[in-house]
Scaffold this motif. Structure first.
Motif, mmCIF file in Angstrom:
data_model
loop_
_atom_site.group_PDB
_atom_site.id
_atom_site.type_symbol
_atom_site.label_atom_id
_atom_site.label_comp_id
_atom_site.label_asym_id
_atom_site.label_seq_id
_atom_site.Cartn_x
_atom_site.Cartn_y
_atom_site.Cartn_z
ATOM 1 N N ASN A 198 0.843 -1.188 0.000
ATOM 2 C CA ASN A 198 0.000 0.000 0.000
ATOM 3 C C ASN A 198 0.881 1.241 0.000
ATOM 4 O OD1 ASN A 198 -2.212 -1.676 0.196
ATOM 5 N ND2 ASN A 198 -2.243 -1.612 2.434
ATOM 6 N N LEU A 199 0.803 1.988 -1.068
ATOM 7 C CA LEU A 199 1.691 3.132 -1.257
ATOM 8 C C LEU A 199 0.932 4.437 -1.211
ATOM 9 C CD1 LEU A 199 3.883 1.842 -4.231
ATOM 10 C CD2 LEU A 199 4.519 1.897 -1.822
ATOM 11 N N SER A 200 1.457 5.375 -0.470
ATOM 12 C CA SER A 200 0.943 6.736 -0.531
ATOM 13 C C SER A 200 1.623 7.435 -1.695
ATOM 14 C CB SER A 200 1.240 7.474 0.772
ATOM 15 O OG SER A 200 2.639 7.648 0.918
ATOM 16 N N PHE A 201 1.134 8.610 -2.033
ATOM 17 C CA PHE A 201 1.721 9.361 -3.142
ATOM 18 C C PHE A 201 3.178 9.714 -2.853
ATOM 19 C CE2 PHE A 201 2.623 13.304 -5.463
ATOM 20 C CZ PHE A 201 2.265 12.925 -6.745
ATOM 21 N N SER A 202 3.465 10.109 -1.614
ATOM 22 C CA SER A 202 4.843 10.468 -1.254
ATOM 23 C C SER A 202 5.756 9.247 -1.303
ATOM 24 C CB SER A 202 4.880 11.100 0.135
ATOM 25 O OG SER A 202 4.322 10.226 1.096
ATOM 26 N N MET A 203 5.239 8.082 -0.914
ATOM 27 C CA MET A 203 6.049 6.871 -0.982
ATOM 28 C C MET A 203 6.340 6.477 -2.423
ATOM 29 S SD MET A 203 4.384 4.518 2.041
ATOM 30 C CE MET A 203 5.404 3.104 1.634
ATOM 31 N N LEU A 204 5.344 6.630 -3.289
ATOM 32 C CA LEU A 204 5.552 6.347 -4.700
ATOM 33 C C LEU A 204 6.631 7.247 -5.277
ATOM 34 C CD1 LEU A 204 4.708 5.051 -7.450
ATOM 35 C CD2 LEU A 204 3.128 6.969 -7.684
ATOM 36 N N THR A 205 6.557 8.541 -4.954
ATOM 37 C CA THR A 205 7.555 9.498 -5.437
ATOM 38 C C THR A 205 8.944 9.113 -4.950
ATOM 39 O OG1 THR A 205 5.889 11.253 -5.353
ATOM 40 C CG2 THR A 205 8.199 11.936 -5.515
ATOM 41 N N GLY A 206 9.037 8.754 -3.662
ATOM 42 C CA GLY A 206 10.324 8.345 -3.110
ATOM 43 C C GLY A 206 10.887 7.107 -3.771
ATOM 44 N N LEU A 207 10.022 6.123 -4.038
ATOM 45 C CA LEU A 207 10.477 4.890 -4.691
ATOM 46 C C LEU A 207 10.969 5.161 -6.106
ATOM 47 C CD1 LEU A 207 7.809 2.277 -3.513
ATOM 48 C CD2 LEU A 207 10.231 2.354 -2.882
ATOM 49 N N LEU A 208 10.290 6.055 -6.811
ATOM 50 C CA LEU A 208 10.730 6.391 -8.165
ATOM 51 C C LEU A 208 12.087 7.093 -8.138
ATOM 52 C CD1 LEU A 208 7.393 7.587 -9.832
ATOM 53 C CD2 LEU A 208 8.706 5.533 -10.380
ATOM 54 N N VAL A 209 12.284 7.979 -7.168
ATOM 55 C CA VAL A 209 13.586 8.654 -7.030
ATOM 56 C C VAL A 209 14.668 7.632 -6.727
ATOM 57 C CG1 VAL A 209 14.936 10.282 -5.654
ATOM 58 C CG2 VAL A 209 12.596 10.868 -6.317
ATOM 59 N N ILE A 210 14.398 6.712 -5.808
ATOM 60 C CA ILE A 210 15.367 5.666 -5.477
ATOM 61 C C ILE A 210 15.681 4.810 -6.707
ATOM 62 C CG2 ILE A 210 15.702 3.540 -4.150
ATOM 63 C CD1 ILE A 210 14.072 4.875 -1.899
ATOM 64 N N ALA A 211 14.650 4.476 -7.485
ATOM 65 C CA ALA A 211 14.859 3.680 -8.699
ATOM 66 C C ALA A 211 15.758 4.418 -9.685
ATOM 67 C CB ALA A 211 13.517 3.356 -9.344
ATOM 68 N N MET A 212 15.555 5.735 -9.834
ATOM 69 C CA MET A 212 16.397 6.519 -10.735
ATOM 70 C C MET A 212 17.842 6.565 -10.244
ATOM 71 S SD MET A 212 14.452 7.401 -13.247
ATOM 72 C CE MET A 212 13.710 5.785 -12.948
ATOM 73 N N LEU A 213 18.015 6.702 -8.931
ATOM 74 C CA LEU A 213 19.365 6.745 -8.365
ATOM 75 C C LEU A 213 20.071 5.402 -8.539
ATOM 76 C CD1 LEU A 213 18.672 8.765 -5.090
ATOM 77 C CD2 LEU A 213 20.054 9.508 -7.030
ATOM 78 N N LEU A 214 19.349 4.314 -8.317
ATOM 79 C CA LEU A 214 19.943 2.991 -8.495
ATOM 80 C C LEU A 214 20.349 2.771 -9.946
ATOM 81 C CD1 LEU A 214 17.618 0.783 -6.244
ATOM 82 C CD2 LEU A 214 20.025 1.351 -5.845
ATOM 83 N N ALA A 215 19.478 3.167 -10.878
ATOM 84 C CA ALA A 215 19.807 3.025 -12.303
ATOM 85 C C ALA A 215 21.042 3.842 -12.645
ATOM 86 C CB ALA A 215 18.618 3.462 -13.158
ATOM 87 N N ASN A 216 21.123 5.051 -12.098
ATOM 88 C CA ASN A 216 22.247 5.940 -12.396
ATOM 89 C C ASN A 216 23.564 5.405 -11.823
ATOM 90 O OD1 ASN A 216 23.037 8.919 -13.264
ATOM 91 N ND2 ASN A 216 23.977 8.560 -11.278
#
Length: 409
Positions: A198-216
């Motif tokens: 269960n994801l809140s909007f802020s958690m979704l945003t954080g996960l996407l940022v983490i995913a971008m950082l991991l990819a980078n």
């Protein structure tokens, strides 16, 4: 009201703002590529005589998130298209037809559109001094020694250039198609429901940022671009019909806009060396802006562009051919105009006007000849007999099969 991103879905509402945003995103892409002609420090296939670093400060406003937004929109569109068909056979047939729709323009682009860019690039680098006809005859020979230093591509020196989006779109579509089938199997559906979070909007945003950082940090070169693109396409696919997500965008409008502005200022100052940031801080800010940029554009579009217009479908139908054509058109225009030394403003004006004009003219001609419409990603207009349609699909499949094989293996 539930705060779960996976809890509520709207199955019947039409997101007109997504259609508008698709048109605007690809229009922005054309202007961005025109800007690449004049950027002093960013690599491109061809450069004007009037390059400057100042254009890069403006382009940084779009650079972090422009393609991720297109990928998100592509994921939303794919979700709506796949949901219109049900069952293994119908979905497989949809994927086959969609593959032809994507790969046929890519094939045309590889052999007829993109070579112009390579000609201009090699000419500016002093590698060749021949006519385009002489160049193209050599281009058709994939073992020609003239291209010994230009071997990257689907086939040797036959590269996708700006059409990499079509290549990746087809590959990502296959992955999502497989997911859509697996997710419906009873043996997997219970497992998928179990691992849902269960994801809140802020958690979704954080996960996407983490995913971008991991990819980078974990990937290199084009792999960063490809993985980041798939993450946003898949996110768009999952959230396409999620009411809570779209309502959350509206709720966080001012926070997103303020964050977008602050992050851009930091990026611009750091780029000008006015703000001395450690590399890991710069990376974190840039990748956060990638996510915030997409969410901000979605929010603004939802607030101001969620309306229907008579010409919206026409504009959307023009996106595909304009995308296929634009980069070769603007590069060859700059190549032709360069010897005249017209000055920055005159050259820029002519390139902008003539790029849009030439793309429109070619598109209008293709639109009026039904048999060649699919070559630029346009749907057949006339209603032909089932036998003739089947013949067309078979022919399209045979033409694109070697390309599909190259891209898949």
């Amino acid at each position: 009201m539930s705060t779960q991103l996976n809890a509520i879905q709207s199955k019947h509402s039409r997101h007109y703002f997504i259609d508008w945003l698709r048109v605007i995103a690809f229009a922005t892409l054309i202007f961005y590529h025109i800007g690449m002609l004049y950027s002093q420090n960013w690599g491109f296939h061809f450069k004007s005589n009037y390059t400057s670093e100042y254009v890069e400060y403006f382009m940084l406003l779009f650079s972090p998130w422009r393609m991720l937004l297109i990928w998100f929109i592509s994921g939303v569109a794919l979700r709506f298209m796949l949901d219109k068909v049900s069952g293994y056979k119908l979905r497989t047939l949809f994927v086959l037809k969609r593959s032809i729709f994507i790969l046929l323009p890519l094939l045309v682009g590889l052999w007829l559109v993109v070579p112009i860019q390579l000609y201009a690039e090699m000419h500016q680098q002093g590698v060749i001094d021949i006519t385009y006809w002489q160049f193209y005859l050599a281009f058709l020979d994939t073992s020609n020694s003239i291209f010994v230093n230009y071997q990257s591509g689907v086939w040797p020196h036959v590269d996708v250039n700006h059409l990499w989006y079509l290549r990746s779109l087809w590959q990502f579509m296959l992955i999502v198609f497989i997911y859509s089938l697996v997710a419906k199997l009873s043996i997997f559906s219970s497992l998928l429901n179990t691992i849902k979070v269960n994801l809140s909007f802020s958690m979704l945003t954080g996960l996407l940022v983490i995913a971008m950082l991991l990819a980078n940090n974990c990937l290199k070169g084009d792999a960063i671009r490809e993985v980041s693109g798939f993450i946003f396409l898949f996110t768009g696919y999952l959230l396409a019909k999620n009411t809570y997500f779209w309502k959350s965008l509206n709720r966080y409008l001012w926070l997103l806009c303020a964050s977008f502005t602050l992050l851009y200022v930091c990026i611009a100052l750091a780029y000008q060396n006015e703000l001395d940031l450690p590399n890991y801080v710069w990376t974190a800010i840039y990748n956060t802006q990638r996510v915030v940029g997409v969410l901000t554009m979605l929010t603004l579009a939802q607030r101001f562009l969620n309306f229907k217009a008579a010409y919206l479908n026409t504009l959307n139908s023009w996106v595909f051919p304009f995308y296929v054509l634009h980069q070769s058109v603007l590069i060859i225009l700059c190549f032709v105009l360069q010897p005249f030394n017209l000055g920055l403003m005159v050259e820029l004006f002519l390139i902008i006007v003539c790029t849009w004009g030439a793309c429109a003219a070619i598109t209008l001609v293709v639109m009026r000849i039904d048999i060649i419409r699919p070559l630029l990603g346009l749907k057949i207009k006339n209603n032909y007999s089932p036998a003739l349609k089947k013949t067309g699909y078979v022919l399209g499949m045979l033409l694109t099969l070697p390309l599909a094989y190259q891209l898949a293996f």
